[in-house]
Scaffold this motif. Structure first.
Motif, PDB file in Angstrom:
ATOM      1  N   GLY A  16       0.793  -1.218   0.000  1.00  0.00           N
ATOM      2  CA  GLY A  16       0.000   0.000   0.000  1.00  0.00           C
ATOM      3  C   GLY A  16       0.825   1.268   0.000  1.00  0.00           C
ATOM      4  O   GLY A  16       0.285   2.348  -0.201  1.00  0.00           O
ATOM      5  N   LYS A  17       2.148   1.146   0.211  1.00  0.00           N
ATOM      6  CA  LYS A  17       2.974   2.351   0.156  1.00  0.00           C
ATOM      7  C   LYS A  17       3.246   2.728  -1.294  1.00  0.00           C
ATOM      8  O   LYS A  17       3.205   1.879  -2.184  1.00  0.00           O
ATOM      9  N   THR A  18       3.545   4.004  -1.505  1.00  0.00           N
ATOM     10  CA  THR A  18       3.908   4.420  -2.848  1.00  0.00           C
ATOM     11  C   THR A  18       5.430   4.414  -2.983  1.00  0.00           C
ATOM     12  O   THR A  18       6.153   4.321  -1.983  1.00  0.00           O
ATOM     13  N   ILE A  19       5.889   4.527  -4.226  1.00  0.00           N
ATOM     14  CA  ILE A  19       7.330   4.405  -4.476  1.00  0.00           C
ATOM     15  C   ILE A  19       8.095   5.474  -3.706  1.00  0.00           C
ATOM     16  O   ILE A  19       9.138   5.221  -3.115  1.00  0.00           O
ATOM     17  N   ILE A  20       7.543   6.711  -3.676  1.00  0.00           N
ATOM     18  CA  ILE A  20       8.293   7.802  -3.051  1.00  0.00           C
ATOM     19  C   ILE A  20       8.403   7.578  -1.548  1.00  0.00           C
ATOM     20  O   ILE A  20       9.417   7.923  -0.919  1.00  0.00           O
ATOM     21  N   GLN A  21       7.391   6.949  -0.940  1.00  0.00           N
ATOM     22  CA  GLN A  21       7.464   6.673   0.499  1.00  0.00           C
ATOM     23  C   GLN A  21       8.541   5.638   0.793  1.00  0.00           C
ATOM     24  O   GLN A  21       9.298   5.772   1.761  1.00  0.00           O
ATOM     25  N   VAL A  22       8.616   4.604  -0.050  1.00  0.00           N
ATOM     26  CA  VAL A  22       9.657   3.600   0.139  1.00  0.00           C
ATOM     27  C   VAL A  22      11.031   4.227  -0.055  1.00  0.00           C
ATOM     28  O   VAL A  22      11.961   4.004   0.733  1.00  0.00           O
ATOM     29  N   ALA A  23      11.141   5.060  -1.089  1.00  0.00           N
ATOM     30  CA  ALA A  23      12.431   5.699  -1.352  1.00  0.00           C
ATOM     31  C   ALA A  23      12.835   6.604  -0.193  1.00  0.00           C
ATOM     32  O   ALA A  23      14.001   6.647   0.195  1.00  0.00           O
ATOM     33  N   VAL A  26      14.195   4.476   2.703  1.00  0.00           N
ATOM     34  CA  VAL A  26      15.534   3.913   2.548  1.00  0.00           C
ATOM     35  C   VAL A  26      16.548   4.987   2.200  1.00  0.00           C
ATOM     36  O   VAL A  26      17.730   4.680   2.047  1.00  0.00           O
ATOM     37  N   GLY A  27      16.113   6.249   2.084  1.00  0.00           N
ATOM     38  CA  GLY A  27      17.071   7.330   1.897  1.00  0.00           C
ATOM     39  C   GLY A  27      17.465   7.604   0.462  1.00  0.00           C
ATOM     40  O   GLY A  27      18.544   8.125   0.213  1.00  0.00           O
ATOM     41  N   ILE A  28      16.628   7.236  -0.487  1.00  0.00           N
ATOM     42  CA  ILE A  28      16.887   7.606  -1.882  1.00  0.00           C
ATOM     43  C   ILE A  28      16.091   8.865  -2.166  1.00  0.00           C
ATOM     44  O   ILE A  28      14.892   8.919  -1.924  1.00  0.00           O
ATOM     45  N   GLU A  29      16.779   9.899  -2.683  1.00  0.00           N
ATOM     46  CA  GLU A  29      16.101  11.173  -2.848  1.00  0.00           C
ATOM     47  C   GLU A  29      15.423  11.250  -4.200  1.00  0.00           C
ATOM     48  O   GLU A  29      16.048  11.077  -5.238  1.00  0.00           O
ATOM     49  N   ILE A  30      14.128  11.484  -4.194  1.00  0.00           N
ATOM     50  CA  ILE A  30      13.385  11.728  -5.421  1.00  0.00           C
ATOM     51  C   ILE A  30      12.856  13.154  -5.325  1.00  0.00           C
ATOM     52  O   ILE A  30      12.217  13.507  -4.335  1.00  0.00           O
ATOM     53  N   PRO A  31      13.146  14.008  -6.319  1.00  0.00           N
ATOM     54  CA  PRO A  31      12.661  15.387  -6.215  1.00  0.00           C
ATOM     55  C   PRO A  31      11.148  15.447  -6.254  1.00  0.00           C
ATOM     56  O   PRO A  31      10.506  14.652  -6.935  1.00  0.00           O
ATOM     57  N   ARG A  32      10.574  16.378  -5.499  1.00  0.00           N
ATOM     58  CA  ARG A  32       9.125  16.509  -5.453  1.00  0.00           C
ATOM     59  C   ARG A  32       8.754  17.919  -5.011  1.00  0.00           C
ATOM     60  O   ARG A  32       9.505  18.571  -4.290  1.00  0.00           O
ATOM     61  N   TYR A  33       7.609  18.403  -5.487  1.00  0.00           N
ATOM     62  CA  TYR A  33       7.022  19.627  -4.954  1.00  0.00           C
ATOM     63  C   TYR A  33       5.672  19.341  -4.321  1.00  0.00           C
ATOM     64  O   TYR A  33       5.389  19.760  -3.222  1.00  0.00           O
ATOM     65  N   CYS A  34       4.825  18.598  -5.033  1.00  0.00           N
ATOM     66  CA  CYS A  34       3.451  18.489  -4.546  1.00  0.00           C
ATOM     67  C   CYS A  34       3.305  17.417  -3.474  1.00  0.00           C
ATOM     68  O   CYS A  34       2.383  17.469  -2.676  1.00  0.00           O
ATOM     69  N   TYR A  35       4.217  16.442  -3.437  1.00  0.00           N
ATOM     70  CA  TYR A  35       4.073  15.377  -2.451  1.00  0.00           C
ATOM     71  C   TYR A  35       4.499  15.859  -1.071  1.00  0.00           C
ATOM     72  O   TYR A  35       5.584  16.422  -0.896  1.00  0.00           O
ATOM     73  N   HIS A  36       3.628  15.644  -0.096  1.00  0.00           N
ATOM     74  CA  HIS A  36       3.976  15.910   1.301  1.00  0.00           C
ATOM     75  C   HIS A  36       3.392  14.750   2.097  1.00  0.00           C
ATOM     76  O   HIS A  36       2.237  14.381   1.881  1.00  0.00           O
ATOM     77  N   PRO A  37       4.149  14.151   2.985  1.00  0.00           N
ATOM     78  CA  PRO A  37       3.665  12.928   3.614  1.00  0.00           C
ATOM     79  C   PRO A  37       2.373  13.089   4.410  1.00  0.00           C
ATOM     80  O   PRO A  37       1.669  12.105   4.630  1.00  0.00           O
ATOM     81  N   ASP A  38       2.051  14.301   4.839  1.00  0.00           N
ATOM     82  CA  ASP A  38       0.918  14.450   5.753  1.00  0.00           C
ATOM     83  C   ASP A  38      -0.333  15.056   5.133  1.00  0.00           C
ATOM     84  O   ASP A  38      -1.300  15.314   5.848  1.00  0.00           O
ATOM     85  N   ILE A  39      -0.328  15.355   3.836  1.00  0.00           N
ATOM     86  CA  ILE A  39      -1.516  16.044   3.309  1.00  0.00           C
ATOM     87  C   ILE A  39      -2.120  15.375   2.096  1.00  0.00           C
ATOM     88  O   ILE A  39      -2.908  15.968   1.390  1.00  0.00           O
ATOM     89  N   GLY A  40      -1.811  14.151   1.814  1.00  0.00           N
ATOM     90  CA  GLY A  40      -2.472  13.477   0.704  1.00  0.00           C
ATOM     91  C   GLY A  40      -1.756  13.679  -0.615  1.00  0.00           C
ATOM     92  O   GLY A  40      -0.948  14.590  -0.771  1.00  0.00           O
ATOM     93  N   ILE A  41      -2.062  12.830  -1.558  1.00  0.00           N
ATOM     94  CA  ILE A  41      -1.300  12.744  -2.799  1.00  0.00           C
ATOM     95  C   ILE A  41      -2.038  13.484  -3.908  1.00  0.00           C
ATOM     96  O   ILE A  41      -3.261  13.391  -4.037  1.00  0.00           O
ATOM     97  N   CYS A  62       5.105   9.444  -6.524  1.00  0.00           N
ATOM     98  CA  CYS A  62       4.284   9.762  -5.357  1.00  0.00           C
ATOM     99  C   CYS A  62       2.916   9.099  -5.436  1.00  0.00           C
ATOM    100  O   CYS A  62       2.258   8.922  -4.421  1.00  0.00           O
ATOM    101  N   ALA A  63       2.457   8.774  -6.646  1.00  0.00           N
ATOM    102  CA  ALA A  63       1.103   8.263  -6.797  1.00  0.00           C
ATOM    103  C   ALA A  63       1.073   6.818  -7.250  1.00  0.00           C
ATOM    104  O   ALA A  63      -0.001   6.277  -7.482  1.00  0.00           O
ATOM    105  N   THR A  64       2.228   6.173  -7.374  1.00  0.00           N
ATOM    106  CA  THR A  64       2.255   4.798  -7.849  1.00  0.00           C
ATOM    107  C   THR A  64       2.487   3.853  -6.672  1.00  0.00           C
ATOM    108  O   THR A  64       3.549   3.897  -6.061  1.00  0.00           O
ATOM    109  N   PRO A  65       1.526   3.014  -6.335  1.00  0.00           N
ATOM    110  CA  PRO A  65       1.756   2.061  -5.241  1.00  0.00           C
ATOM    111  C   PRO A  65       2.757   1.000  -5.664  1.00  0.00           C
ATOM    112  O   PRO A  65       2.829   0.636  -6.849  1.00  0.00           O
ATOM    113  N   VAL A  66       3.497   0.502  -4.684  1.00  0.00           N
ATOM    114  CA  VAL A  66       4.486  -0.517  -5.024  1.00  0.00           C
ATOM    115  C   VAL A  66       3.765  -1.849  -5.261  1.00  0.00           C
ATOM    116  O   VAL A  66       2.757  -2.153  -4.633  1.00  0.00           O
TER     117      VAL A  66
END
Lengths: 546, 218
Positions: A16-23, A26-41, A62-66
């Motif tokens: 149920g996690k998305t790719i950006i959450q897994v990254a 584990v400490g892999i940096e994916i650039p993002r502006y709209c994704y914030h862990p606490d306010i929805g995707i 941010c929107a693709t579940p693993v």
């Protein structure tokens, strides 16, 4: 547990996690502006595109579940190119006014431009679309529509977190802009958070605006002292430790410039209420007490401490231990209250008003609580709600001369004003006592009658622990130096205990080890295990639950 | 003409002083030659007007166009400060002598301006980094360097003193490497067509090519 491969490394990912959450985990940096862990995707900024094996197009991380056996690459040329193009579009109409922008220095556009883009704009500066600049969205927030990249973080914050739905996207396509219907004010009690979540300079805080450049500031992780929730925050204060340099930026001025929410999923997610965010201004609201005073005369603190100890000892010898008591408050740290309890042999209370009834009651459904003292739970854990019965009863006892001498430690509430009857009770208490020592942060007129008046370090000027309403022990740090001769209360208490013949360290970490040995719920805790996110939860005391 | 032991990079001519002293100093003739030099200089100064000295405080020699003297805060055509209080100068300043307080400008196009801009002239080392860093050419340097004051507090120059003082017009501006950039109007508003100070620097400054100057990635 699906297994996912990111850049050739295999990781276990929760379903149920998305790719950006897994990254992120584990400490892999994916650039993002709209994704914030606490306010929805949302998936609108297209910065987090990654290559997934088997899909023809790049997918937003941010929107693709693993899924099981997913193979993700974030480091291919295709991904870099997509991010570069996304940046070029986001910056197409950017006004490049970094020199006046309050965000510059912590702007995600600046960071990602340097890291991932570096392109020349194909759009001449003079032809960029002009929009409204620097107008008030609410009492705490200013909006600049030219800088906005429409990540809709603020929109989703008001939609998903506060459920007030003020900020919306207006118009469509190229004309889209952030705003509020009819320019009504953004005045919900959590409005300051939209400034924190905004990754660019579109939303700026009217309180912090133009006060300082962020690269002059130093952040200290701490805990809010505004109410019993104990939200985690970062105090941004003048960076230079002592003396020298530019007058406004030296810590001799001891200036806190702003506080920013710090993520702690267990307590406050990423949020702060506006009252807590601005609570550091309380320290400037009244004149600070700089020097100790004995009967109106200015004296060094270290000269007064032997007198204070001797006075307490003589009253104890004459009238017994019960005639000497102390009054702390839920604004003091566990360390200070614990040492106070030791020196005054258990004759310590902390209840000024109705803290104990209120400290678990929420003021709204997000963060705020009715008790505006951060450490009520800690004081209960230390067993300070004993037979003395709070300020009102202490005043009665003093007027009946059952209590002859007291140490009163007073730190004003950071949020809101202290109740007038508390101040009146304190004034009457001081007048009723034969001998009183008042340690306080500010120069209050009602404290001038005290026998000895000692300056005390306030919130953000001392290190210690607060225990929040749920029993979570968290460290509040020293960000700035206290003014003048002021010292933290636990240091004053340790000095007194040293005069009473005990060897007590003034280091709060060492004092906390003593607490951990003696107080049941705190066993096994120390500053290292508490860390920056708070320590294990201690149970709510039984007498409170009853 | 042998190199001095000690390793100079170039040939250093050496004079054998003791030898020359023996030749010249020991004779009466050299004494009269010295008088001759004095008389010749006396003659040229008095009758030909060839005087190498000047009456210094009243007169001075021309300074370089790039002289790094005391600072000037430049102004727009309407007389308001060009400075937008971006703090670049205060950030780069190695002497930490610049103190700025910013305020909200009534015009949202300008947005920010300094309500206080102090330079501690006694702390300043006149390195010119502030001028290099300024994105608006709001701070430049003059060819003045006189700092005689009665009180130390007078060396703390505020906005008024930095904006306008008699020496600026008299001596002209000094170090201002970003002028071509300012005149290229990359950052300038149309209402400011020309710079108030002419300059003889004609070569294009790299900052003119500001946008293409940034390293292209990949």
């Amino acid at each position: 547990m699906p297994k996912i491969t990111i850049n050739g490394q295999v990781y276990e990912a929760a379903k149920g996690k998305t790719i950006i959450q897994v990254a992120d985990d584990v400490g892999i940096e994916i650039p993002r502006y709209c994704y914030h862990p606490d306010i929805g995707i949302e998936g609108s900024c297209r910065m987090c595109l990654v290559e997934v094996k088997g899909t023809p197009k790049l997918l937003p991380a941010c929107a693709t579940p693993v899924t099981d056996n997913m193979e993700v690459r974030t480091d291919t040329e295709r991904v870099h190119e997509a991010v570069r193009y996304a940046m070029e579009f986001l910056l197409l109409h950017h006004p490049i006014d970094c020199s006046v922008c309050d965000q510059s220095g912590e702007c995600w556009l600046q960071d990602y431009y340097m890291a991932h883009a570096g392109h020349d704009s194909r759009y001449p500066l003079g032809q960029k679309t002009r929009r409204r600049k620097a107008f008030n969205l609410g009492p705490l927030v200013k909006l600049d529509q030219e800088r906005c990249i429409l990540c809709t973080r603020c929109v989703r914050f008001t939609r998903n977190v506060t459920n007030t739905n003020e900020i919306q996207v207006f118009s469509r396509g190229h004309n889209s802009e952030i705003g509020i219907f009819e320019d009504r004010p953004l005045n919900n009690p959590y409005s300051g958070n939209v400034v924190d979540v905004c990754p660019v300079g579109a939303l700026t805080s009217t309180d912090f605006r133009f006060k300082a450049r962020v690269w002059f500031l130093k952040g200290t992780d701490s805990v809010c002292g505004g109410c019993s929730t104990g939200c985690n925050l970062r105090i941004d204060h003048s960076a230079r430790a002592a003396g020298g340099g530019i007058p406004g930026y030296t810590a001799t001025d001891g200036k806190i410039y702003r506080t920013v929410g710090r993520r702690n999923v267990e307590v406050n997610k990423s949020w702060l209420c506006d009252e807590g965010r601005l609570s550091f201004h309380t320290l400037e609201r009244y004149p600070r007490l700089w020097h100790a005073r004995a009967q109106g005369e200015q004296k060094p603190v270290n000269d007064l401490l032997p007198d204070i100890h001797a006075n307490f000892e003589s009253i104890r010898a004459e009238y017994g231990d019960g005639a000497v008591a102390a009054l702390g408050s839920g604004m003091n740290t566990n360390e200070a209250l614990f040492l106070m309890k030791k020196y005054f042999k258990g004759h310590v209370d902390f209840r000024l008003g109705k803290e104990v009834e209120l400290y678990q009651q929420p003021q709204d459904d997000l963060l705020r609580r009715l008790d505006k003292h951060p450490n009520t739970h800690g004081a209960l854990d230390l067993g300070l709600a004993g037979g003395l019965g709070g300020l009102r009863r202490l005043r009665d006892l003093a007027e009946k001369k059952e209590i002859r001498a007291m140490w009163i430690s007073f730190h004003p509430q950071l949020v809101g004003e202290d109740a007038q009857e508390i101040i009146e009770d304190l004034r009457r208490l001081i007048q009723a006592l034969d001998y009183s020592v008042v340690s306080t942060t500010h120069d209050f007129a009602w404290a001038h009658d005290a026998g000895h008046l000692l300056p005390m370090a306030a919130w953000a000027e001392e290190k210690g622990t607060y225990t929040n309403y749920a029993g979570r022990v968290q460290i509040t740090n020293r960000a700035v130096m206290p003014p003048g001769d002021a010292q933290p209360l636990h240091v004053l208490m340790a000095e007194l205990l040293n005069r009473a013949g005990l060897e007590v360290s003034t280091d709060p970490g060492v004092v906390f080890q003593w607490i951990a040995r003696e107080i049941p719920g705190y066993t096994g805790l120390d500053y290292d295990t508490i860390g920056s996110s708070g320590g294990a939860v201690s149970p709510v005391p039984e007498e409170v639950l009853r | 003409m042998t190199p001095v032991s000690g390793g100079y990079a170039v040939d250093v001519p050496t004079i054998n002083v003791s030898d020359r002293a023996r030749r010249e100093n020991a004779t009466v003739w050299s004494t009269f030659r010295a008088f001759g030099v004095t008389l010749r200089r006396f003659y040229t100064s008095l009758f030909k007007g060839d005087i190498p000295t000047i009456n210094y405080p009243e007169e001075s020699r021309p300074y370089s166009e790039r002289f790094r003297g005391t600072h000037i805060l430049t102004v727009r055509d309407d007389g308001s400060l060009k400075c937008v209080a971006c703090y670049m100068c205060a950030t780069i300043c190695p002497a930490e002598c610049i103190y700025i307080e910013a305020g909200e400008h009534p015009n949202p196009e300008i947005e920010k301006f300094p309500t206080r801009f102090d330079i501690d002239m006694m702390r300043c080392i006149y390195c010119g980094f502030c001028v290099d860093a300024c994105p608006e050419e709001a701070i430049i340097m003059s060819r003045e360097h006189h700092q005689s004051v009665y009180e130390r507090s007078e060396t703390l120059w505020g906005i008024e003193k930095l904006m306008a003082r008699p020496g600026i017009d008299a001596k002209g501006p000094g170090y201002r490497p970003n002028r071509p950039m300012a005149e290229a109007r990359i950052f300038n508003k149309p209402e400011q067509p020309v710079c108030p100070f002419p300059s003889h620097l004609e070569e294009r400054h790299p900052a003119v090519l500001y946008e293409s100057m940034i390293r292209r990635r990949g």
